[in-house]
Design an enzyme around this catalytic site. Structure first.
Site, PDB file in Angstrom:
ATOM      1  N   ASP A 177       1.462 -79.899  16.568  1.00 51.34           N
ATOM      2  CA  ASP A 177       0.491 -80.995  16.450  1.00 51.34           C
ATOM      3  C   ASP A 177       0.306 -81.355  14.975  1.00 51.34           C
ATOM      4  O   ASP A 177       0.774 -80.641  14.086  1.00 51.34           O
ATOM      5  CB  ASP A 177      -0.830 -80.522  17.072  1.00 51.34           C
ATOM      6  N   ASP A 198      -3.910 -88.612  21.082  1.00 52.05           N
ATOM      7  CA  ASP A 198      -5.327 -88.660  21.439  1.00 52.05           C
ATOM      8  C   ASP A 198      -5.741 -89.977  22.082  1.00 52.05           C
ATOM      9  O   ASP A 198      -6.377 -90.827  21.459  1.00 52.05           O
ATOM     10  CB  ASP A 198      -6.173 -88.382  20.194  1.00 52.05           C
ATOM     11  N   GLU A 216       2.298 -85.537  11.593  1.00 52.35           N
ATOM     12  CA  GLU A 216       2.703 -86.890  11.102  1.00 52.35           C
ATOM     13  C   GLU A 216       3.123 -86.861   9.642  1.00 52.35           C
ATOM     14  O   GLU A 216       3.990 -87.672   9.292  1.00 52.35           O
ATOM     15  CB  GLU A 216       1.546 -87.872  11.313  1.00 52.35           C
TER      16      GLU A 216
END
Ligand code: GLC
Length: 752
Positions: free
Chosen positions: A407, A481, A410
């Site tokens: 997770d 999300d 990015e």
């Protein structure tokens, strides 16, 4: 960029090198229906994260230089290169499929200087230089009837015509809307469908880039990037399926996963103790709701330090996971890239000692803020760092962890974005963040995949939030999300379908929605989409109301159970589709347009989909609705549950009370099923029940041990089932390398 008159060319193997007055370029034949176009070949060609090895195959082609136009001609395509480095692609029947736009960019609406100032003064987001050229840019002429698909996880509808998107992996916690230009993933692959035909374009450039799909001007669409070089592939094929086959031959295919990963997954951020997790696991078994996997969010770590375990709340490492395993569960743990800046913490210390973290241009280790507070970022571009990270997976697998969830890669950072000039690596060369950003998640997932493979010998299960084109070889993805909103359930369908068209066959959304509070009705409808989603995981944000299947009321529980059970019955069908995907690249969830591209009704179908070629699902995606308008494409279709017959090529309004998701099977379809198990492997030798729908057809069913790579050495079975109209099914073994089913049952649906 190359421009000006063409002054020369030479042919070398599959490549035609072109020299222009200003710059050089190359047209490379990858195969007869796939062409790479790139500039500056003198830089030693292109290194790519998506296309890891040279995929070109020896292909016959001719080169003709006539009237200043250079024509490269294969059995399937002709590429014409003009002065000014304009490139046009023709199909073998002479149809011009894709042409460079000859004019300059001309935004149909331009913001005047005054308006820009005023907007700025009021604090609005002012579109940067409308019509302003990018460092790298290609304009393609539009016929006017284009439909655009692909592009990974972008928001909005199935067909992207009229929109603009950016590729810059972004963790934006705001409520996602179709106005969002970027999400977590960068997959610069676009499929264009129009009357003249279908083709794909893959722009392999990792800098921030954008696709403007006839939004700026209906006469063209364009791709532009902020840096790097122009490097794209024209991907042809007879139809959309061929284009996907070719694209995935180039960037890689979703590999066959372990069977348990196709079961139901339960997750929640905020399970604060071993006790809480134990209770969740026990409740599934007590209520007889099948479940294979429990996810461990950041709560399990000691102070959010990756590769640690919080013994105070989660007990001795390995203990809880051991208990879960004995009860048929697999554990998946989250790992973020940010390493807590903390002297004395082994991951930090090792990284510092070996120079593994990204640095400022001045040579200082760069830090920003994520869950553990100040954190540093492994430079996954360095092979040594990837090996180190791969090795770390063993800490998890030795505790019994079966899969890893990557997770925040990015990479997300709480104190502003990493500056563009932070120094990472492209193998042994420095690479600025501006070029690394979109492949950071890719490199992390790759390191994780390799580590899990080494540690377990099994097919690795990795889930990543950020990725680039090609990450599908290493990892499954989820869409990040979302929120418990009906609009987000509606968005889930085009999002998953476009991910599938872009190579990411193994994808899912947070079922029930991540942020905001789920409602009983929303959960019931979401689980109906989840049951068909390649990755079926219910996940939710800390602080939101619980949304495990039993969290609301008895009816919601029963509907959840019904669809989770349906999922377990369909496991052999889904697994067959994954096996097929490894061979063809075709996704599990498919838009109808993939198989019926000439039928205009399918071009914009956002709320129904095919699961493979035979099964069509049309979930209700609106609050309060109990009817669904379903389009059935050409052919004869049968209701999945009662085999009622429907003539395709038209719309039907069908009943869909809260516990029903309309499902149809195409005539001649055969759907392999197993009886429900509480987890994969509960019954190691399930009987095969083949649901046989009226009509003629052939179906090939695949079976192996569902775990390791033995199938690549032949340890699998292939069963072929042939059904002629009005006759019984005939079975034949096409390959035998695994124990046969003890029992195969044919369930004839409907009357014939
Ligand atoms: C991110 C993830 C989410 C996770 C949370 C805490 O928001 O997208 O799935 O629960 O971080 O780790």
């Amino acid at each position: 960029m190359a421009s000006g008159k063409r002054t020369g060319y030479r042919v070398e193997e599959n490549s035609v090198y072109l020299v222009f007055e200003d710059g050089a370029a190359c047209v490379k034949v990858i195969q007869s229906d796939m062409i790479q176009v790139f500039v500056a070949p003198e830089n030693g060609g292109q290194t790519s994260q998506a296309v890891e090895t040279d995929r070109s195959v020896p292909t016959a082609f001719t080169v003709k230089d006539e009237d200043g136009v250079l024509a490269v001609c294969t059995a399937d395509l002709t590429v014409k290169v003009y002065d000014g480095f304009y490139v046009d692609f023709y199909r073998k029947d002479g149809v011009l499929l894709c042409a460079d736009y000859r004019g300059k960019r001309q935004p149909v609406s331009v913001l005047g200087k005054k308006a820009q100032e005023l907007l700025k003064a009021e604090g609005h987001d002012v579109p940067k230089g409308l019509g302003q050229d990018h460092a790298v840019q290609v304009l393609k002429a539009a016929d006017g009837d284009e439909k655009f698909y692909g592009l990974g996880d972008k928001t909005g509808f199935l067909n992207k015509d009229g929109y603009e998107f950016e590729n810059w992996n972004t963790d934006n916690p705001q409520t996602q809307t179709e106005a969002f230009k970027a999400l977590y993933k960068s997959v610069p692959f676009l499929i264009t469908l129009k009357e003249r035909g279908v083709y794909g374009l893959f722009f392999d450039n990792t800098y921030k880039s954008c696709f403007n799909l006839r939004k700026e001007n209906e006469a063209y669409y364009f791709y532009g990037a902020d840096g790097g070089e122009l490097n794209y592939y024209f991907i042809g094929g007879e139809n959309m399926a061929d284009v996907i086959k070719n694209y995935t031959a180039l960037t890689g295919r979703t590999p066959l996963p372990q069977l348990w990963t196709l079961g139901y997954h339960q997750s929640r951020w905020g399970y604060e103790s071993a006790e809480e997790i134990r209770e969740v696991a026990e409740t599934f078994r007590r209520l007889a709701i099948p479940c294979d996997t429990i996810h461990f969010d950041i709560d399990y770590m000691d102070g959010f330090r990756v590769f640690t375990w919080d013994e105070k709340f989660y007990g001795a490492p390995g203990e809880l996971i051991g208990e879960l395993r004995r009860d048929g569960y697999k554990a998946v743990t989250i790992i973020d890239p940010g390493v807590k800046l903390d002297e004395g913490y082994f991951v930090y210390d090792e990284g510092i000692a070996n120079d593994y973290f990204a640095k400022t241009p001045e040579g200082e280790v760069y830090d920003n803020w994520v869950w553990p507070g100040a954190a540093v970022f492994p430079d996954f571009g360095k092979p040594a760092v990837r090996r180190w990270w791969s090795g770390k997976q063993e800490i998890l697998t030795s505790m019994g962890v079966a899969g890893v969830w990557n997770d925040m890669n990015e990479p997300a950072s709480f104190h502003g974005e990493l500056p563009a000039d932070i120094v990472f690596s492209d193998e042994d060369k420095p690479l600025p963040h501006a070029a690394m950003h979109n492949i950071y998640g890719h490199q992390m997932a790759k390191a994780t995949y390799n580590g899990l493979k080494d540690a377990t010998g099994k097919r690795p299960f990795v889930i990543t939030r950020a990725c680039y084109a090609g990450t599908q070889k290493y990892s499954t993805v989820w869409t990040g999300d979302n929120q418990s909103l009906w609009t987000h359930l509606q968005m889930a369908v085009p999002q998953l379908i476009n991910l599938g068209l872009s190579g990411f066959a193994f994808a899912g959304t947070d079922v029930g929605g991540f942020g905001a509070d789920c409602t009983p009705e929303l959960l019931c409808r979401w689980v109906q989409v989840g049951a068909f989603s390649p990755l079926f995981r219910n996940h939710c944000c800390e602080g939101c109301i619980h949304q495990e299947p039993w969290s609301f009321n008895e009816k919601t529980l029963q509907i959840n159970r019904k669809f989770i059970e349906l999922r377990y019955r369909l496991l052999p069908y889904l697994y067959d589709l994954f096996r097929g995907c490894e061979e063809t690249g075709l996704p599990i969830l498919r838009p109808l347009v993939l198989h019926y591209e000439n039928d205009p009704e399918t071009w914009n179908l956002n709320s129904e989909f095919l699961v493979g070629e035979y099964l069509l699902a049309a979930p209700v995606l609106e609050q309060g609705a109990t009817k669904k308008m379903v389009y059935l494409p050409d052919g004869v279709w049968y209701d999945f549950s009662n085999a009622a017959k429907y003539q395709g090529g038209r719309y039907y309004v069908v009943d869909a009370p809260l516990d029903v998701c309309p499902m149809f099977v195409k005539a001649g379809g055969m759907i392999p099923t197993w009886d429900v198990q509480q987890y994969v492997g509960e019954n190691p030798d399930p009987a095969l029940k083949l649901l046989v729908f009226p009509g003629e057809g052939r179906y090939v069913h695949y079976r192996d041990n569902g775990e390791d790579f033995a199938y690549r050495d032949g340890a699998y079975n292939l069963y072929s089932f042939v059904k002629e109209a009005g006759k019984e099914v005939r079975m034949e073994m096409l390959h035998e390398g695994y124990p046969r089913y003890q029992k195969i049952e044919y369930v004839y649906m409907g009357s014939e």
